[in-house]
Design an enzyme around this catalytic site. Structure first.
Site, PDB file in Angstrom:
ATOM      1  N   ASN A  45     -62.768  41.449 -28.041  1.00  0.00           N
ATOM      2  CA  ASN A  45     -63.330  42.508 -27.330  1.00  0.00           C
ATOM      3  C   ASN A  45     -62.718  42.414 -26.074  1.00  0.00           C
ATOM      4  O   ASN A  45     -62.780  43.351 -24.983  1.00  0.00           O
ATOM      5  CB  ASN A  45     -64.772  42.276 -27.094  1.00  0.00           C
ATOM      6  CG  ASN A  45     -65.072  41.270 -26.147  1.00  0.00           C
ATOM      7  OD1 ASN A  45     -64.589  40.379 -25.968  1.00  0.00           O
ATOM      8  ND2 ASN A  45     -66.411  41.395 -25.875  1.00  0.00           N
ATOM      9  N   GLU A  47     -62.596  40.051 -23.717  1.00  0.00           N
ATOM     10  CA  GLU A  47     -63.136  38.930 -22.599  1.00  0.00           C
ATOM     11  C   GLU A  47     -62.324  37.838 -22.440  1.00  0.00           C
ATOM     12  O   GLU A  47     -61.723  37.374 -23.525  1.00  0.00           O
ATOM     13  CB  GLU A  47     -64.499  38.672 -22.885  1.00  0.00           C
ATOM     14  CG  GLU A  47     -65.592  39.809 -22.821  1.00  0.00           C
ATOM     15  CD  GLU A  47     -67.115  39.414 -23.224  1.00  0.00           C
ATOM     16  OE1 GLU A  47     -67.141  38.464 -23.656  1.00  0.00           O
ATOM     17  OE2 GLU A  47     -67.899  40.542 -23.025  1.00  0.00           O
ATOM     18  N   LYS A 202     -40.459  60.309   5.558  1.00  0.00           N
ATOM     19  CA  LYS A 202     -40.831  60.433   4.133  1.00  0.00           C
ATOM     20  C   LYS A 202     -42.256  61.233   3.953  1.00  0.00           C
ATOM     21  O   LYS A 202     -43.236  60.944   4.993  1.00  0.00           O
ATOM     22  CB  LYS A 202     -41.109  59.100   3.647  1.00  0.00           C
ATOM     23  CG  LYS A 202     -41.505  58.973   2.124  1.00  0.00           C
ATOM     24  CD  LYS A 202     -41.636  57.660   1.631  1.00  0.00           C
ATOM     25  CE  LYS A 202     -43.017  56.922   1.753  1.00  0.00           C
ATOM     26  NZ  LYS A 202     -43.367  55.829   0.776  1.00  0.00           N
ATOM     27  N   ASP A 234     -42.236  49.797  -6.409  1.00  0.00           N
ATOM     28  CA  ASP A 234     -43.212  50.198  -7.552  1.00  0.00           C
ATOM     29  C   ASP A 234     -42.416  50.880  -8.368  1.00  0.00           C
ATOM     30  O   ASP A 234     -41.679  50.439  -9.291  1.00  0.00           O
ATOM     31  CB  ASP A 234     -44.540  50.875  -7.092  1.00  0.00           C
ATOM     32  CG  ASP A 234     -45.573  50.933  -8.345  1.00  0.00           C
ATOM     33  OD1 ASP A 234     -45.243  50.309  -9.466  1.00  0.00           O
ATOM     34  OD2 ASP A 234     -46.723  51.241  -8.188  1.00  0.00           O
ATOM     35  N   THR A 235     -42.719  52.296  -8.603  1.00  0.00           N
ATOM     36  CA  THR A 235     -41.573  52.957  -9.568  1.00  0.00           C
ATOM     37  C   THR A 235     -40.244  53.370  -9.154  1.00  0.00           C
ATOM     38  O   THR A 235     -39.535  53.994  -9.387  1.00  0.00           O
ATOM     39  CB  THR A 235     -42.358  54.313  -9.706  1.00  0.00           C
ATOM     40  OG1 THR A 235     -42.321  55.294  -8.499  1.00  0.00           O
ATOM     41  CG2 THR A 235     -43.699  54.360 -10.169  1.00  0.00           C
ATOM     42  N   THR A 238     -39.536  55.998  -3.662  1.00  0.00           N
ATOM     43  CA  THR A 238     -39.352  55.699  -2.322  1.00  0.00           C
ATOM     44  C   THR A 238     -37.948  55.222  -1.880  1.00  0.00           C
ATOM     45  O   THR A 238     -37.185  55.900  -1.111  1.00  0.00           O
ATOM     46  CB  THR A 238     -40.396  54.765  -1.842  1.00  0.00           C
ATOM     47  OG1 THR A 238     -41.512  55.302  -1.945  1.00  0.00           O
ATOM     48  CG2 THR A 238     -40.144  54.708  -0.284  1.00  0.00           C
TER      49      THR A 238
END
Ligand code: R5P
Length: 326
Positions: A45, A47, A202, A234-235, A238
């Protein structure tokens, strides 16, 4: 027993979650010790089960976890490891979170939002952590969220040494991808012999995640090798936008430097196509082969983490690793 250094009465143990075992092993190698053998698995499950395979009674325990995707699972696993250490009578427990989870949610931008970075600190404390170690927090003041000592390490010495070998320092401009990080860029500029500074104006839509628009460059980058510095990618939105604006503003070329390579989709594509000469990150987070690309350089943060752990264990000075700066 494996994984244990003894110094008089003190014993250091290094334990690791499953998110980035290579980093923990590299830290262990630097410390001349092994990561403590640990059993960890998921129940059907979802855990998590954790058990240390050797006694940890009376130890000075350092719990490394790299908060990569799926981040909530790895947060939970680290909390469970801390709980297990506490209940097994470890003497002191230090959370080593090279990339602090939820670091970007360190304040309310809008009403009815959480301050998730504070919640993380509270969870670590409640689980039983005595101290916390992290690298390049998104906002340094988040150190105050944790009720206990925090060792805030900087990757800058590792990154600066490398960048110096890759640029003509006499023709560099240091660029911050937004106005908020100009202080960090200023430190970089000092390290690179007083290089001129610039930043990108920005804008962000706070109602939509990961959407950034780089409007224009503030400062002179004409003909310069630009060192574009951020805490994390991150993606890649920026950084890719910033690189394009810099090149359109006459920059000779751009080398991108960031401590944490989160590299969520579509970062790899954006970064490899944005026109940057090189993208340099550290391995605070694992970077799978699928996320790697030709222009990506990954530097190891393990020696810095190991030196800091050693200083903490020996009751030495972590500040001394950074020339006394804080
Ligand atoms: C912003 O404040 C951060 O320093 C990063 O620039 C940002 O979070 C990176 O996100 P992305 O790569 O998705 O644009």
């Amino acid at each position: 027993m494996t994984g244990i250094i003894t110094t008089g009465e003190k014993r250091l143990i290094l334990v690791s979650g499953r998110a980035h075992p290579e980093l923990a092993q590299a830290v262990g190698k630097e410390l001349n010790t092994e990561v403590l053998p640990t059993t960890a698995y998921d129940f059907a499950n979802g855990e998590i089960y954790v058990r240390f395979n050797e006694s940890v009674r009376g130890c000075d325990a350092f719990v490394i976890q790299s908060h990569t995707d799926p981040i909530n699972q790895w947060v939970m696993e680290q909390l469970i490891m801390i709980d297990a250490l506490k209940r097994a009578s470890a003497k002191r427990i230090t959370v080593v979170a090279p990339f602090y989870p939820y670091a970007r949610q360190d304040k309310k931008h809008l009403g009815r939002e959480p301050i998730s970075a504070r919640l993380m600190a509270d969870l670590f404390k409640t689980a039983g952590a005595d101290r916390l170690m992290s690298v390049d927090l998104h906002a340094a003041q988040a150190q105050g969220f944790f009720d206990g000592p925090v060792d805030h390490l900087w990757a800058m010495p590792v990154l600066v040494d490398y960048v110096r070998s890759r640029v003509d320092v006499s023709n560099v401009a240091v660029v911050s991808p937004d106005a908020g990080r100009i202080r960090v860029a200023e430190k970089w500029a000092n390290k690179l012999g007083g290089a001129p500074l610039a930043f990108i104006h920005k804008t962000r839509d706070t109602t939509r995640p990961n959407v950034a628009v780089a409007n224009r460059v503030v400062g002179d980058v004409e003909g310069r090798e630009c060192v574009l510095v951020d805490d994390l990618i991150d993606t890649g939105g920026t950084i890719a936008e910033a690189v394009k604006v810099l090149l359109a503003s006459g920059a000779k070329d751009v080398i991108v430097v960031a401590t944490h390579g989160v590299l969520s989709d579509p970062a790899t594509q954006r970064l490899s196509e944005c026109g940057a000469r090189e993208v340099v990150v550290t391995n605070t987070l694992p970077i799978s082969p699928a996320k790697q690309f030709d222009k990506l350089t990954v530097l190891s943060i393990a020696p810095l983490l190991a030196r800091a752990i050693r200083e903490v264990f020996d009751d030495g000075s972590v500040t001394s690793l950074f020339d006394g700066a804080s």
